[in-house]
Write a protein that holds these residues in place. Structure first.
Motif, PDB file in Angstrom:
ATOM      1  N   SER A  66       0.865  -1.181   0.000  1.00  0.00           N
ATOM      2  CA  SER A  66       0.000   0.000   0.000  1.00  0.00           C
ATOM      3  C   SER A  66       0.899   1.227   0.000  1.00  0.00           C
ATOM      4  N   VAL A  67       0.748   2.083  -1.000  1.00  0.00           N
ATOM      5  CA  VAL A  67       1.635   3.235  -1.147  1.00  0.00           C
ATOM      6  C   VAL A  67       0.826   4.467  -1.502  1.00  0.00           C
ATOM      7  N   THR A  68       1.165   5.580  -0.870  1.00  0.00           N
ATOM      8  CA  THR A  68       0.556   6.857  -1.193  1.00  0.00           C
ATOM      9  C   THR A  68       1.609   7.719  -1.880  1.00  0.00           C
ATOM     10  N   PHE A  69       1.354   8.070  -3.115  1.00  0.00           N
ATOM     11  CA  PHE A  69       2.303   8.863  -3.903  1.00  0.00           C
ATOM     12  C   PHE A  69       2.156  10.344  -3.567  1.00  0.00           C
ATOM     13  N   PRO A  70       3.245  11.092  -3.554  1.00  0.00           N
ATOM     14  CA  PRO A  70       3.152  12.517  -3.235  1.00  0.00           C
ATOM     15  C   PRO A  70       2.507  13.349  -4.332  1.00  0.00           C
ATOM     16  N   GLU A  71       2.521  12.832  -5.575  1.00  0.00           N
ATOM     17  CA  GLU A  71       1.931  13.574  -6.684  1.00  0.00           C
ATOM     18  C   GLU A  71       1.626  12.619  -7.832  1.00  0.00           C
ATOM     19  N   ALA A  72       0.750  13.067  -8.705  1.00  0.00           N
ATOM     20  CA  ALA A  72       0.411  12.276  -9.894  1.00  0.00           C
ATOM     21  C   ALA A  72       1.585  12.266 -10.864  1.00  0.00           C
ATOM     22  N   GLY A  73       1.570  11.299 -11.765  1.00  0.00           N
ATOM     23  CA  GLY A  73       2.606  11.236 -12.784  1.00  0.00           C
ATOM     24  C   GLY A  73       3.006   9.814 -13.090  1.00  0.00           C
ATOM     25  N   ASP A  74       4.066   9.681 -13.876  1.00  0.00           N
ATOM     26  CA  ASP A  74       4.584   8.380 -14.268  1.00  0.00           C
ATOM     27  C   ASP A  74       5.803   8.020 -13.420  1.00  0.00           C
ATOM     28  N   TYR A  75       5.898   6.743 -13.078  1.00  0.00           N
ATOM     29  CA  TYR A  75       6.967   6.252 -12.213  1.00  0.00           C
ATOM     30  C   TYR A  75       7.582   4.987 -12.814  1.00  0.00           C
ATOM     31  N   GLU A  76       8.878   4.778 -12.506  1.00  0.00           N
ATOM     32  CA  GLU A  76       9.539   3.520 -12.837  1.00  0.00           C
ATOM     33  C   GLU A  76       9.777   2.725 -11.559  1.00  0.00           C
ATOM     34  N   LEU A  77       9.863   1.392 -11.707  1.00  0.00           N
ATOM     35  CA  LEU A  77       9.975   0.500 -10.567  1.00  0.00           C
ATOM     36  C   LEU A  77      11.410   0.009 -10.395  1.00  0.00           C
ATOM     37  N   PHE A  78      11.900   0.057  -9.151  1.00  0.00           N
ATOM     38  CA  PHE A  78      13.209  -0.449  -8.774  1.00  0.00           C
ATOM     39  C   PHE A  78      13.026  -1.470  -7.650  1.00  0.00           C
ATOM     40  N   ALA A  79      14.023  -2.298  -7.430  1.00  0.00           N
ATOM     41  CA  ALA A  79      13.985  -3.236  -6.310  1.00  0.00           C
ATOM     42  C   ALA A  79      15.402  -3.500  -5.815  1.00  0.00           C
ATOM     43  N   ARG A  80      15.522  -3.656  -4.505  1.00  0.00           N
ATOM     44  CA  ARG A  80      16.800  -4.052  -3.902  1.00  0.00           C
ATOM     45  C   ARG A  80      16.709  -5.542  -3.601  1.00  0.00           C
ATOM     46  N   ILE A  81      17.565  -6.329  -4.247  1.00  0.00           N
ATOM     47  CA  ILE A  81      17.455  -7.788  -4.175  1.00  0.00           C
ATOM     48  C   ILE A  81      18.803  -8.438  -3.864  1.00  0.00           C
ATOM     49  N   TYR A  82      18.726  -9.713  -3.559  1.00  0.00           N
ATOM     50  CA  TYR A  82      19.902 -10.549  -3.295  1.00  0.00           C
ATOM     51  C   TYR A  82      19.646 -11.882  -3.977  1.00  0.00           C
ATOM     52  N   VAL A  83      20.530 -12.266  -4.889  1.00  0.00           N
ATOM     53  CA  VAL A  83      20.402 -13.537  -5.596  1.00  0.00           C
ATOM     54  C   VAL A  83      21.291 -14.565  -4.910  1.00  0.00           C
TER      55      VAL A  83
END
Length: 663
Positions: free
Chosen positions: A73-90
């Motif tokens: 559940s996330v509340t964005f500070p403003e409208a617009g387009d976003y890209e997704l990142f992730a911090r992972i460990y393989v």
């Protein structure tokens, strides 16, 4: 410590982290353990990092059970387009521990619906871990270490759009392989770049968004390939606004859809030439290389052609070729067959689904003995209708695929055996080059170049909504092609109306200001070799009137044109290589070395019995490296030609050299 970004010699200024026009430049970072977790996820802590990890393996591209889903559940500070990142460990399993399934959109992604999800895979040898590294497209960080990845690169997630009416959103991801750990996910505003440190610590990124002052940028030239023998071109679009500033950037052209048979003759015998006419007329008026795309292909062909009997199909194919030849008599390069491996006109449905391909392969001889007899017949017909036009083949997913490039090479060599082909096309799409190593790109390019045929990169683009993502990939891929001696030119897929605009492949911003990749292209091409004669003069700051092609401005017995062909600077006394061009009637032989900078034009040896009437004895085409009446004894990069004259003929023959080179 790794460099932040390989910027070659191109200097740029990173915009300071800021709020631009009220826009936020900080990523929204979510701890994975705070998500609502399906029962197959567990939470663990190691080395101070709390993360989630799945307990099951899965091979699909969409979850089949809610137990594998994590919901944020996330509340964005403003409208617009976003890209997704992730911090992972393989984990230690590498390629067996390196994937998960992100949702394609915000909101409710349905379990079992393939349209709502796409797997992010191949993460074991990707990503960024150094604090100063910008998290770009791919990266090369290995296993058993924490790293950030740009999820959008490894999946079809694309952009996540937040409407102004609904800043509170849900985002879901699902597990796929049980050796993967997820620490955080982050939503970065579009056109904002982040280093590892900025994502780790919730800091503002590097903002590339342009202030909206209501003023559109106007390019002024010169073209990027000014003074070069190679051309750098783009798409001539049927949408006029997409051609904006074409004359200030490009000296090569192809038509995205306008030259496809299905576009021109969608209704039988009702021809629509408008887009082709417009582009052709512009090209001829402005010295732009006109690459006709395309005569024959499995896709985007007339819907009515497949229902005809083969004999009638062949009549229509020949009529189509004849009409093109008569209407456009000065085509610089002609794509005879497009995608013969991936999309032949055999009536089959493409693996991606959709409508079936056109089916007229039997009219051209079918597969036959070679497995591709129809390609040979296509080129035989094209050679008949376009006897003086360079003929080429074009294909995609050759660039990094060794098996497919071997098949392509087999087709090319069979065409060569009948002298049916003059150059080879690589499409150069982002989806073909992005995950191919630089070594593979170079090796396969060399493999096709071993045929001795020139190569054209026909439809290149580099994805990246983020300026630094696009720039870094241009810097990696473009020099491999541009600097190769067999490549005569590169056409991109449009600087404005690119077919992969949704993937960020355009080269200008909304106000037409130049993105970093376009600025870098200008500098890189300007500094590259392979100059034309005018570029040669400009590079050496020589006056074009004093140093005309036929003038001997420095009195060294060599015209400036000969000095250009030899690759020597105008100087006095004359360069010692000059005697190699001397004619020895005793030997009856002339040896002609060329500078690799001479990438276009023709040198002809002519003979005469009376010094009035001359006839061609031999010629060499610099662009296509093709000799008639001469022996090529040098390398492709620096050819040396040998002409055997008749020193004892009766009556005596006089010889002269004639140069036909772009000025």
């Amino acid at each position: 410590m790794k460099k932040r970004l390989p910027l070659c010699s191109f200097a740029i200024a990173l915009l300071a982290p800021s709020i631009l026009n009220g826009q936020n430049a900080t990523a929204i970072v979510m701890e994975a353990e705070n998500a609502t977790l399906g029962s197959s996820f567990s939470t663990a802590t190691a080395d101070g990092v709390t993360y989630i990890t799945p307990s099951v393996n899965f091979t699909g591209s969409a979850p089949t059970s809610a137990s594998t889903v994590a919901s944020f559940s996330v509340t964005f500070p403003e409208a617009g387009d976003y890209e997704l990142f992730a911090r992972i460990y393989v984990g230690n399993g590498a390629a067996n521990d390196d994937s998960f399934i992100p949702a394609n959109d915000l909101g409710d992604a349905t379990v079992g619906n393939n349209d709502d999800w796409s797997a992010a895979n191949g993460l074991w040898n990707a990503g960024f871990s150094d604090p100063d590294e910008i998290v770009l497209s791919v990266g090369d960080t290995g296993t058993t270490t924490w790293k950030w990845i740009r999820v959008s690169t490894f999946s079809d997630v694309g952009l996540l759009t937040v409407p102004s009416s609904q800043l509170a959103q849900t985002y879901k991801l699902a597990s796929r392989e049980d050796g993967l750990r997820i620490d955080k996910i982050a939503f970065g505003p579009l056109r904002v770049s982040f280093t590892v440190d900025q994502l780790d610590n919730g800091l503002a990124g590097w903002d590339q968004r342009q202030p909206n002052d209501g003023q559109d940028f106007q390019a002024t030239g010169p073209i990027l390939a000014h003074g070069k023998s190679k051309f750098l071109g783009s798409v001539w679009s049927s949408t006029a606004s997409n051609n904006k500033d074409f004359e200030f950037y490009w000296n090569g052209m192809w038509h995205g859809n306008g030259g496809k048979w299905g576009s021109v003759e969608s209704t039988r015998d009702n021809m629509n030439w408008s887009n082709l006419d417009q582009g052709y007329q512009f090209a001829k008026a402005n010295g732009v290389k006109f690459n006709f795309h395309v005569l024959l292909w499995g896709a985007q062909q007339p819907s009515w052609i497949s229902a005809l009997p083969p004999a009638e199909q062949l009549e229509e194919i020949e009529e189509w070729m004849s009409l093109v030849a008569n209407r456009y008599p000065d085509i610089d390069y002609l794509q005879v067959v497009n995608e013969p491996i991936n999309a032949p006109p055999d009536g089959s449905v493409s693996p991606e689904g959709g409508s079936s391909r056109a089916n007229y392969i039997a009219a051209l001889g079918g597969t036959g003995e070679t497995g591709f007899d129809w390609i040979l017949e296509s080129f035989r017909l094209a050679r008949h209708y376009f006897p003086d036009t360079p003929l080429m083949i074009n294909e995609y997913n050759i660039e990094g695929n060794h098996d497919r490039s071997d098949r392509y090479l087999e087709i090319i060599q069979t065409l060569q055996a009948e002298d049916l082909i003059d150059l080879v096309g690589f499409q150069g799409h982002a989806f073909s080059t992005k995950f191919a190593s630089s070594q593979d790109l170079s090796t396969i390019l060399d493999k096709i170049a071993s045929t001795g045929l020139p190569i054209m990169i026909t439809e290149m683009e580099i994805d990246g909504h983020d300026d630094y993502v696009q720039l870094a990939e241009y810097q990696r891929v473009f020099p491999i092609y541009w600097d190769h001696p067999s490549v005569i030119g590169v056409n991109i897929s449009g600087h404005i109306g690119n077919w992969r605009a949704d993937q960020g492949a355009v080269l200008v911003n909304d106000n037409f200001t130049e993105r970093l990749a376009l600025q870098w292209l200008r500098e890189y091409v300007a500094d590259s070799g392979w100059t034309s004669f005018s570029g040669y003069l400009s590079k050496r700051d020589l006056d074009s009137q004093v140093h005309a092609f036929t003038n001997d401005a420095d009195g060294d017995k060599l015209s400036t044109g000969l000095e250009f062909l030899l690759g020597s600077d105008p100087q006095f006394p004359f360069n010692e290589v000059a005697p190699l061009w001397a004619w020895s009637m005793k030997r009856g032989e002339l040896t002609l070395p060329f500078s690799p900078d001479t990438g276009e034009g023709k040198v002809t040896i002519q003979s005469s019995v009376d010094l009035k009437h001359w006839q061609d004895e031999a010629s060499y085409d610099l662009r296509f490296r093709r000799a008639e009446g001469m022996e090529i004894v040098g390398s492709d990069e620096s050819p040396v030609l040998r002409f055997q004259g008749n020193a004892f003929s009766e009556p005596a023959l006089y010889y002269r050299l004639k140069f036909s080179l772009p000025q």
